[in-house]
Write a protein that holds these residues in place. Structure first.
Motif, PDB file in Angstrom:
ATOM      1  N   ASP A  49     -99.110  55.250 -20.029  1.00  0.00           N
ATOM      2  CA  ASP A  49     -98.252  54.661 -21.059  1.00  0.00           C
ATOM      3  C   ASP A  49     -98.952  53.447 -21.686  1.00  0.00           C
ATOM      4  OD1 ASP A  49     -95.989  52.393 -21.578  1.00  0.00           O
ATOM      5  OD2 ASP A  49     -95.249  54.400 -22.094  1.00  0.00           O
ATOM      6  N   ALA A  50     -98.953  53.387 -23.004  1.00  0.00           N
ATOM      7  CA  ALA A  50     -99.647  52.311 -23.730  1.00  0.00           C
ATOM      8  C   ALA A  50     -99.093  50.931 -23.390  1.00  0.00           C
ATOM      9  CB  ALA A  50     -99.567  52.561 -25.230  1.00  0.00           C
ATOM     10  N   THR A  51     -97.792  50.830 -23.194  1.00  0.00           N
ATOM     11  CA  THR A  51     -97.204  49.517 -22.885  1.00  0.00           C
ATOM     12  C   THR A  51     -97.631  49.041 -21.506  1.00  0.00           C
ATOM     13  OG1 THR A  51     -95.312  50.027 -24.291  1.00  0.00           O
ATOM     14  CG2 THR A  51     -95.049  48.222 -22.723  1.00  0.00           C
ATOM     15  N   ILE A  52     -97.660  49.938 -20.531  1.00  0.00           N
ATOM     16  CA  ILE A  52     -98.133  49.549 -19.199  1.00  0.00           C
ATOM     17  C   ILE A  52     -99.601  49.158 -19.276  1.00  0.00           C
ATOM     18  CG2 ILE A  52     -98.643  50.412 -16.877  1.00  0.00           C
ATOM     19  CD1 ILE A  52     -95.961  51.861 -16.943  1.00  0.00           C
ATOM     20  N   GLN A  53    -100.392  49.903 -20.035  1.00  0.00           N
ATOM     21  CA  GLN A  53    -101.810  49.559 -20.181  1.00  0.00           C
ATOM     22  C   GLN A  53    -101.987  48.190 -20.833  1.00  0.00           C
ATOM     23  OE1 GLN A  53    -103.791  52.752 -22.227  1.00  0.00           O
ATOM     24  NE2 GLN A  53    -103.410  54.205 -20.578  1.00  0.00           N
ATOM     25  N   TYR A  54    -101.116  47.855 -21.756  1.00  0.00           N
ATOM     26  CA  TYR A  54    -101.208  46.561 -22.438  1.00  0.00           C
ATOM     27  C   TYR A  54    -100.943  45.415 -21.463  1.00  0.00           C
ATOM     28  CZ  TYR A  54    -100.249  42.796 -25.728  1.00  0.00           C
ATOM     29  OH  TYR A  54    -100.264  41.600 -26.405  1.00  0.00           O
ATOM     30  N   TRP A  55     -99.919  45.552 -20.614  1.00  0.00           N
ATOM     31  CA  TRP A  55     -99.493  44.451 -19.759  1.00  0.00           C
ATOM     32  C   TRP A  55    -100.135  44.446 -18.374  1.00  0.00           C
ATOM     33  CZ3 TRP A  55     -97.440  40.393 -21.826  1.00  0.00           C
ATOM     34  CH2 TRP A  55     -96.737  40.513 -23.025  1.00  0.00           C
TER      35      TRP A  55
END
Length: 75
Positions: A49-55
């Motif tokens: 997931d892009a959001t998990i990768q971001y944070w």
């Protein structure tokens, strides 16, 4: 800083080597439990997931890596 709620498990009990607890929310809608080997697929998928990768500083690029992460959590 004081807590606004009472702890549900005694301080230090998670690091004592004792078996990890499972906690069910009061409405029964969520079970918090230790990772299990069968969770590797879902864990790997979550890390795509892009959001998990971001944070997250961690990357999980394969199911094998997820399985190792779960095994390490049990150690």
């Amino acid at each position: 800083m004081s807590l606004s709620i009472e702890p549900c498990i005694p301080a230090g009990s998670l690091s004592s080597g004792a078996r990890q607890p499972t906690l069910l929310t009061s409405d029964g809608g969520l079970l918090l439990r230790p990772w299990a080997g069968d969770d590797a697929v879902a864990l790997h998928r979550a890390f795509e997931d892009a959001t998990i990768q971001y944070w997250s500083l961690r990357r999980m690029t394969s199911r094998a890596e997820a399985e190792e992460w779960i095994a390490a959590a049990h150690r």
